[in-house]
Design a protein around this motif. Structure first.
Motif, PDB file in Angstrom:
ATOM      1  N   GLY A  30       4.543   4.149   2.965  1.00  0.00           N
ATOM      2  CA  GLY A  30       3.498   3.749   1.846  1.00  0.00           C
ATOM      3  C   GLY A  30       4.163   1.919   3.227  1.00  0.00           C
ATOM      4  O   GLY A  30       5.189   1.722   4.125  1.00  0.00           O
ATOM      5  N   ASP A  84      -0.873   4.446   7.477  1.00  0.00           N
ATOM      6  CA  ASP A  84      -0.430   6.201   7.118  1.00  0.00           C
ATOM      7  C   ASP A  84      -1.519   6.876   7.525  1.00  0.00           C
ATOM      8  O   ASP A  84      -2.618   6.502   6.863  1.00  0.00           O
ATOM      9  CB  ASP A  84       0.621   5.901   5.900  1.00  0.00           C
ATOM     10  N   SER A 141      -2.835  11.075   5.805  1.00  0.00           N
ATOM     11  CA  SER A 141      -2.888  12.832   5.048  1.00  0.00           C
ATOM     12  C   SER A 141      -3.607  13.247   5.385  1.00  0.00           C
ATOM     13  O   SER A 141      -5.097  13.121   5.796  1.00  0.00           O
ATOM     14  CB  SER A 141      -2.278  11.897   3.823  1.00  0.00           C
ATOM     15  N   ASN A 191       0.526  -1.268   0.236  1.00  0.00           N
ATOM     16  CA  ASN A 191      -0.165  -0.449  -0.104  1.00  0.00           C
ATOM     17  C   ASN A 191       1.468   0.901  -0.003  1.00  0.00           C
ATOM     18  O   ASN A 191       1.345   1.637   0.990  1.00  0.00           O
ATOM     19  CB  ASN A 191      -0.745   0.236   1.002  1.00  0.00           C
ATOM     20  N   ARG A 244      -8.416  14.077   3.127  1.00  0.00           N
ATOM     21  CA  ARG A 244      -8.569  12.265   2.756  1.00  0.00           C
ATOM     22  C   ARG A 244      -9.704  12.165   3.720  1.00  0.00           C
ATOM     23  O   ARG A 244     -10.129  10.602   3.564  1.00  0.00           O
ATOM     24  CB  ARG A 244      -7.178  11.641   2.462  1.00  0.00           C
ATOM     25  N   GLN A 278       2.301  15.000   6.756  1.00  0.00           N
ATOM     26  CA  GLN A 278       2.199  13.346   6.241  1.00  0.00           C
ATOM     27  C   GLN A 278       2.310  12.409   7.507  1.00  0.00           C
ATOM     28  O   GLN A 278       3.803  12.566   8.288  1.00  0.00           O
ATOM     29  CB  GLN A 278       3.244  13.456   5.605  1.00  0.00           C
ATOM     30  N   ASP A 296       0.557   4.510  -0.815  1.00  0.00           N
ATOM     31  CA  ASP A 296      -0.851   5.932  -1.513  1.00  0.00           C
ATOM     32  C   ASP A 296      -0.397   6.926  -0.936  1.00  0.00           C
ATOM     33  O   ASP A 296      -1.514   7.574  -0.543  1.00  0.00           O
ATOM     34  CB  ASP A 296      -2.007   5.242  -1.294  1.00  0.00           C
ATOM     35  N   GLU A 297       0.917   7.078   0.007  1.00  0.00           N
ATOM     36  CA  GLU A 297       0.910   8.632   0.602  1.00  0.00           C
ATOM     37  C   GLU A 297       2.225   9.437   0.556  1.00  0.00           C
ATOM     38  O   GLU A 297       3.096  10.176   1.227  1.00  0.00           O
ATOM     39  CB  GLU A 297       1.188   7.994   1.820  1.00  0.00           C
ATOM     40  N   LYS A 318      -2.628   2.336  -3.939  1.00  0.00           N
ATOM     41  CA  LYS A 318      -3.054   1.129  -3.195  1.00  0.00           C
ATOM     42  C   LYS A 318      -2.941  -0.441  -4.148  1.00  0.00           C
ATOM     43  O   LYS A 318      -2.618  -0.461  -5.454  1.00  0.00           O
ATOM     44  CB  LYS A 318      -4.904   0.883  -2.943  1.00  0.00           C
ATOM     45  N   VAL A 336       3.875   8.489   8.682  1.00  0.00           N
ATOM     46  CA  VAL A 336       4.097   7.408   8.134  1.00  0.00           C
ATOM     47  C   VAL A 336       3.990   6.438   9.493  1.00  0.00           C
ATOM     48  O   VAL A 336       3.833   7.015  10.622  1.00  0.00           O
ATOM     49  CB  VAL A 336       5.837   7.702   8.158  1.00  0.00           C
TER      50      VAL A 336
END
Lengths: 398, 398, 398, 398
Positions: free
Chosen positions: C91, D277, D279, C61, D282, D66, C63-64, C304, D68
């Motif tokens: 990810g 994760d 963001s 995944n 979203r 962000q 997607d960030e 994703k 993580v």
């Protein structure tokens, strides 16, 4: 097995009798020392965690903390950090052992924050500093090494170095920084932790050039600042004169231009807040000093594991050996120890263990040699004592 | 103004006559050397950019590159990096000058990538390495300094150290690494750039212990590996024997266990791919060696600005002085130079410029002193020549 | 097992007949789209690597991706990036599977660099951009999931959304950006990849407001710039008028102040070089548009895994379903699909699969329902086709 | 100048009467919400600092945090984080204004740490989380914008969207998460802050699927866990039934497999500790919900400056307008507001301000239109009120 111990009579002007001597100490708040301190704090915390969880210290090596300087706007009576100092904890650690997970990064982070809080006391960890962490796992070979019950084998072909006794200048330089922090700072909170002491002895004249980042919020104005500087210089000179009969002069923050209002003021007591980056192993050796007139090792001592890492074990060991030799063998004027490992060999069997001795005039070198060898052999036979002392924080590394 | 030059007769067993001598060199692909190389490449590129845009070199200091090791899976005939090596370029640079913007970070990034591409030739920059950059601006005082037309003033109270000539062992250790890369690697591409040479001289026996990360994709199998090792050891021994009449023995990758298939194989030729972090200033001094039997400076030379940074100027300067003294004054057996600056004073006026000389037996020390002083004074009068040589890349820094 | 498919007759003014319609598309060089593109490129490369090494796609995944803007100094005929753009790939990925190591970070880095090189063509990867990577491993539950042979189970309680057909405005907005890059940029290299098209339809008047970062080094001066803008506006208007009978007016870079010399000029063609950060999932939906008049999912599609991640599978699936329904069932004027998963249930058995249909006047809704259900059931029965299409890069995600 | 306000009669099945409705809310401890919360906390702290130091809010945009994910080892009665969560604060801020330096990064760091401490209450900031910061300066154009005394001009061509009133399902979903944290957590400390509520209404059946990361150290064992789950489901069902006459069923942590001991347990109450994760932008829209059956904006609201950033101003403004219209104009059943800006135009003069209204049966649309226009015009005339409300933290952004 016989150890390869080699004691040599060194023909050399002893340091105390050389014309020029230079000695330096970077205090605990110097950016390089902060890196050293963080690396060692992380290693000690990992040792403790490993013992708690697994009963033994596991492989790790956290000797590469990088400090990236911030930016600040210091002022008398206040000031503030503009951009936080950034510290990156770098290293390797065993994160899993026989099914037990070890929270290496969390332990490192927590130990690092605790270290700063206790030692860099004028820094506000909530806004003045970012502590980041990149901790890998080691190579599998290295991870294996501690499973074995025997004396560990050296992780590298490397060497450690030590000497004794300290010269007058070495004692003075070391003590100057220590006492300013542990004693005078209680009275004068404006003393920052970032103190650099450069000692020069030119024959019988000792000059101490001291750089100290003063903490703005504890100092009212320029007059106050100037008074504090005088008080500090007096303190330092008095202290030095207890150790020597030579002439002593002390200078503090010689870069200051007080008329222009440009002095060495900080918010946090360390120049890491404004432009000075820091790295492990670029400051003091494990005896607390930088001594360009003496043999030195380039190996960083802080942060390395105290089980099989030559850079961690042989440097303090050499220094301990040298100090014990000087105590045990009165005819020794100066002694230099060098221990060289060979990768894969037991750490109590160095490739060569060399002592260079400047004896007192008229000493019987044969007996000096025998007594010196005995001290060295004794230490090598009990080499894991160093591991214990280091793990418990009984030995400084910078 | 008279310079404070001090030439001292040093009573000391010359290194060549001491029983034990240890010398080390970390090759260009060693993680510490990669850090040095990146820092210096960035500084040189900035010098060039500053001259192009502003006509003068502006303040910068890029001496803190941190290498965080990756993880890899090496194999004969192939292998791959699992987790890329991470390099963080750290430092300060002037980013704006009289309205002109200087792209310090972009220049740094580009210079660093170019350096790796040219020097760490077996590494694939597209997937094996991440180069990151945190470059601050310096403190305003430091930025001012280069506006003035006179000889620059020292940025710090610090010292530089150098010696000459190289001992036999020093020559051999230095040359071993250099020739393996510049000569033998052309024939044997499996030689990696991460070579560490540890030289020990025990009386008349020289032992070279070499660690070299071999490059898997250029080596077919274990037999091939073993053959290459033999060829390399022969080459190294032959090379050394041209320099000395002493006994020479060479060992390569003594940690290998060939029966178990465990040998020092890499994908990229550097152990930074697997567990070995690296920092600036922890490897070779600016003469290319680590020499624990000689005085050394702890200051990193690589990456510092060559205008007013004592750590950058006084180290190569001391070495150049020492080499010229040996050439100019035949009665000098060994010479050690130490230059100590005082912050804020012109760099051509060190607080003390000390030469310690071991003369040949029967030398006239008065004339030795005079000739030595002349060489030192000449160099100090032309100190900015060092700046030029460094900027142009004519002097190595590690 | 019967699927919970629900087809509903929606009473609603069709979008084409509403007075106000707003549609937006962010082009491939927009910082949010760069994030999307990097995330998806990394996921595709991982899929390929997993299949090569393990025969199946493993859990991941990615997607960030976070883009941190740089700083630049654009100029006609030149310009340069001052501070590189920074991209952090974030990810989770499976890094080890049945003893096979998968170089997830190295694959990610390499795929990301390749993506930028091919798509953000005016950017110099060697000095204008830093690509960093923090890729964890997933939770163990998630890593298990793909070992099973059956239809994968949903990783989350989440939903996907799609509609068809595109309105006139939707078609025009989409095509405007696409053609500027794929067609007109060949003739006018000064067109940057960072194009944002905002379409407004107010009754029968369509206004296209376009923002395009022009590439300085391909444009001589302000006159040239102005000419190019005119050429681009003509091109865009002509293109739109092939799709609609409504009135079309196009505006380009309305923030420009040409007299003051302040226009939207770049070095690299993307505003990420100067102040605009970017994130995954904040730009276009998987149909390539942002359509505030239509139902939308907040889920990022890019990055994703296409095996069990509802955010990846149900969004393109909904769109494909809607498009097939429109083709297969002519009486459908507008269709909206919503698919809702339940964590732990097979992905071909959504908790609810809802179609809302605005039929043509006079349509037989019973037959519309039946035909719609058939299309939906067919797609759900073959749901892994979406996985294949996505892995092969046959479906766009932004 | 007349504003371009457009009120349209929308023919549409009101949401309450559509067969299928889906509504989602991500709680404050969801990784996406943590990102939102951090971004907004940083923006608010900067607003405060700007006003303190400069008297006005200066340009900034901190909408790109962000997260993580870390790694953790949760347990009943304990557990620990293995690898800390990493948060990167990203954005632009004015750092210097008319000679005054603003410590943007230090303010951001401090605000972020404070936010976590207050809101993610089960997380130990000293070892469970790293907060890092990369904050650039904006482009000069944007920095200029706030010097002007007039109504600010739009920073972008963008739109905001809002609706009112909340449907039953929307109210229930919103309240479920809020009350679990603000009310029930006082009694049951084992409730984590990472709660995701997915609401599905299928005709008259409402299903609430709730995911909640429970906090291990407050829960004794599996029996305790199961009891808590039941208590929570009862609480949620009771709460919902006060709002609706429809059938309600609630499910909690449906992915649990209690027999295998696999349940949704955490150390810190958020899944960011283990693989998820996060963001900005979203998760929830500024009304606190994700409502795929309603028009939505893709623009992140959190972290943007409340002066000229359309994404920040027009979204809450649309929602406030819609809510006031519903209060002021009883004949309105459902209202959707869309505000579209044009870059460079005053923010009180949108390119179009559109209201789509589903009136009660038999309403007089002419008077509805007039009253609606009045509310909209009033808000636009006092648009800076939104700025004030946001700066003071009176409006939620997620």
């Amino acid at each position: 097995m016989m150890r390869n111990i080699n004691v040599e009579h060194l023909i050399q002007t002893p340091i105390e009798k050389q014309k020029i001597e230079i000695v330096e100490r970077k205090g605990i708040g110097h950016p390089d020392s902060i890196s050293d301190g963080l690396s060692e704090a992380v290693s000690r915390a990992l040792c403790k965690e490993y013992i708690k969880k697994c009963g033994v210290v596991l492989h790790h090596n956290t000797d590469e903390t990088q400090i990236v300087a911030g930016r600040s706007s210091p002022k008398f009576g206040g000031g503030e950090v503009i951009q936080p100092i950034y510290a990156l904890l770098v290293g390797r650690a065993t994160k899993e052992f026989e099914g037990v997970e070890i929270p290496a990064e969390a332990v490192a982070l927590s130990a690092a924050r605790e270290y700063i809080r206790r030692n860099i006391v004028d820094l506000d960890l909530e806004r003045d500093m970012i502590i980041d962490c990149k901790m890998g796992t080691g190579s599998s070979d290295l991870r294996d090494v501690f499973n074995r019950a025997r004396v560990p084998v050296a992780n590298d072909t490397s060497f450690g170095i030590g000497h004794a006794p300290f010269s007058e200048l070495e004692q003075i330089v070391y003590e100057t920084e220590r006492k300013l922090i542990t004693d005078l700072k209680k009275k004068i909170p404006g003393i920052g932790t970032d103190i650099k002491v450069m000692g020069l002895r030119d024959d019988n004249d000792i000059t101490l050039t001291i750089c100290c980042g003063m903490v703005g919020r504890h100092i009212d104005d320029m007059d106050h600042y100037i008074n504090l500087k005088e008080e500090m210089m007096d303190y330092v000179t008095d202290l030095a004169m207890k150790r020597t009969d030579r002439n002593v002069s002390a200078f503090l923050n010689t870069g200051d231009n007080e008329k222009c209002g440009s002095v060495f003021l900080t918010v946090t007591g360390t120049s890491a807040e404004m432009g000075d980056d820091g790295s492990v192993g670029r400051g003091n050796r494990c005896n607390g000093l930088i001594t360009p007139g003496r043999p030195m090792s380039m190996e960083a001592t802080s942060g390395k594991n105290p089980i099989n890492h030559i850079g961690k074990i042989y440097n303090p060991l050499s220094t301990q050996m040298a100090r014990d030799i000087v105590k045990a063998v009165p005819e020794v004027q100066d002694v230099y120890i060098r221990l060289l490992s060979q990768i894969g060999k037991p750490i109590d069997q160095p490739l060569v263990a060399s002592a260079q001795i400047i004896p007192e005039d008229g000493a019987n070198f044969a007996s000096v040699r025998a007594e010196t060898e005995a001290v060295m052999d004794e230490w090598l036979s009990n080499i894991t004592r160093i591991t214990d002392m280091v793990s418990k924080g009984e030995l400084d590394t910078f």
